[in-house]
Design a protein around this motif. Sequence first.
Motif, PDB file in Angstrom:
ATOM      1  N   LEU A  78      19.166  79.270  55.625  1.00 20.16           N
ATOM      2  CA  LEU A  78      19.278  78.192  54.638  1.00 20.16           C
ATOM      3  C   LEU A  78      20.353  77.199  55.061  1.00 20.16           C
ATOM      4  O   LEU A  78      20.117  75.990  55.104  1.00 20.16           O
ATOM      5  N   ARG A  79      21.521  77.685  55.397  1.00 23.28           N
ATOM      6  CA  ARG A  79      22.625  76.808  55.811  1.00 23.28           C
ATOM      7  C   ARG A  79      22.240  75.986  57.040  1.00 23.28           C
ATOM      8  O   ARG A  79      22.496  74.785  57.087  1.00 23.28           O
ATOM      9  N   ALA A  80      21.598  76.603  57.999  1.00 20.47           N
ATOM     10  CA  ALA A  80      21.211  75.903  59.231  1.00 20.47           C
ATOM     11  C   ALA A  80      20.135  74.848  58.983  1.00 20.47           C
ATOM     12  O   ALA A  80      19.989  73.910  59.772  1.00 20.47           O
ATOM     13  N   SER A  81      19.378  74.981  57.897  1.00 22.51           N
ATOM     14  CA  SER A  81      18.265  74.067  57.631  1.00 22.51           C
ATOM     15  C   SER A  81      18.670  72.792  56.894  1.00 22.51           C
ATOM     16  O   SER A  81      17.859  71.881  56.744  1.00 22.51           O
ATOM     17  N   ILE A  82      19.904  72.709  56.431  1.00 22.46           N
ATOM     18  CA  ILE A  82      20.331  71.550  55.637  1.00 22.46           C
ATOM     19  C   ILE A  82      20.418  70.321  56.540  1.00 22.46           C
ATOM     20  O   ILE A  82      21.057  70.348  57.592  1.00 22.46           O
TER      21      ILE A  82
END
Length: 105
Positions: free
Chosen positions: A15-19
């Motif tokens: 999730l964090r990497a997809s922002i």
Amino acid sequence: MARAKVLAPVDTGRLRASIRLERRSVFGLRQRWTVGSDVEYAPMVNDGTRPHKIRPRTKKALRFKVGGKVVFARVVSHPGTRARPFLDRALRDVARSRGYSITQR
């Protein structure tokens, strides 16, 4: 975008990497940007979920482990998840740091 990444809850880091930050349009001197994620569960993490039933999509039963034992079930009642509004909080934090305020209609 950086503030949203800092506030994003982390399990696997997906999730964090997809922002991402995307430029949407320009109106006069103002630019319009969008911060978000294309991960399918991002809205559910940010907004939470209501209690719901989970059913298998392609098999006859769901398979999972409970206390080290393998369990099969045709339906599971999920209690829902608490909202973790990391995107909302990031928006408020950044707006406040720049002297803006956020109002909802």
